[in-house]
Scaffold this active site. Structure first.
Site, PDB file in Angstrom:
ATOM      1  N   GLU A 111      -5.738 -12.706  -9.167  1.00  0.00           N
ATOM      2  CA  GLU A 111      -4.865 -11.727  -9.402  1.00  0.00           C
ATOM      3  C   GLU A 111      -5.227 -10.475  -8.406  1.00  0.00           C
ATOM      4  OE1 GLU A 111      -4.175 -11.315 -13.641  1.00  0.00           O
ATOM      5  OE2 GLU A 111      -4.372  -9.066 -13.387  1.00  0.00           O
ATOM      6  N   ASP A 112      -6.279 -10.362  -7.956  1.00  0.00           N
ATOM      7  CA  ASP A 112      -6.676  -8.973  -7.370  1.00  0.00           C
ATOM      8  C   ASP A 112      -7.279  -9.203  -6.080  1.00  0.00           C
ATOM      9  OD1 ASP A 112      -5.721  -7.465  -9.396  1.00  0.00           O
ATOM     10  OD2 ASP A 112      -7.638  -7.534 -10.522  1.00  0.00           O
TER      11      ASP A 112
END
Ligand code: ZN
Length: 177
Positions: free
Chosen positions: A59-60
């Site tokens: 996700e990051d």
């Protein structure tokens, strides 16, 4: 020995990232916190700890599920994907989906969610993001509780820890509102 590899990989992939809170903690502190939290579950195994350490990689960071599968195995990659939001969607839709899908996830994915939300609520109480007003803080606690509604009934230890974190966060944010 996959655990030291996972700490090293998470630290390098999240390097330079900080938490939203005023304390500006290194982001890797959060994933280590989530790993420490899930480790308290009697159901904890290596896959769960690895999934917690790597839960925000896809996700990051630039890391991918394929890379996680190569380094740590397909079971860990599948677990990480279960707790990864689809970043191509608008934020409100991602948040709505977390609520709608939590109950459909595997028990280990729900354990990571219980610990992730407990970690975030603890951070919200201790070091709230400076640009979040009181209403936004109150709404975050309510949303986290709705997501966790889909994660109940599988892990009494992590559920009790989440409830304690949520109660404390609620007192802090509502006291400040
Ligand atoms: Zn997280």
């Amino acid at each position: 020995m996959r655990l030291p590899e996972a700490y090293d990989y998470a630290a390098r992939m999240h390097s330079g990232q900080t938490r939203k809170g005023a304390a500006q903690e290194p982001y890797v502190n959060h994933v280590i916190d989530v790993a420490a939290r899930v480790a308290r579950s009697p159901a904890a195994d290596e896959t769960l700890i690895l999934g917690a350490l790597l839960h925000d990689i896809v996700e990051d960071t630039a890391g991918t599920a394929a890379e996680i599968a190569t380094r740590f195995g397909p079971d860990v990659a599948a677990l990480v994907l279960e707790v990864t939001d689809d970043k191509s969607l608008p934020k409100a839709e991602r948040k709505r989906r977390q609520e709608a899908t939590a109950a459909l996830k595997s028990d280990h994915a729900r354990r990571i969610k219980l610990a992730d939300k407990a970690s975030n609520l603890t951070a919200l109480a201790d070091s709230p993001p400076v640009h979040w007003n009181a209403a936004r803080r109150v709404e975050y606690v309510a949303w986290a509780e709705r997501v966790i509604g889909g994660c109940r009934g599988i892990d009494p230890v992590l559920e009790a820890a989440f409830d304690a974190a949520a109660l404390r966060a609620k007192r802090v944010v509502e006291g400040a509102a």
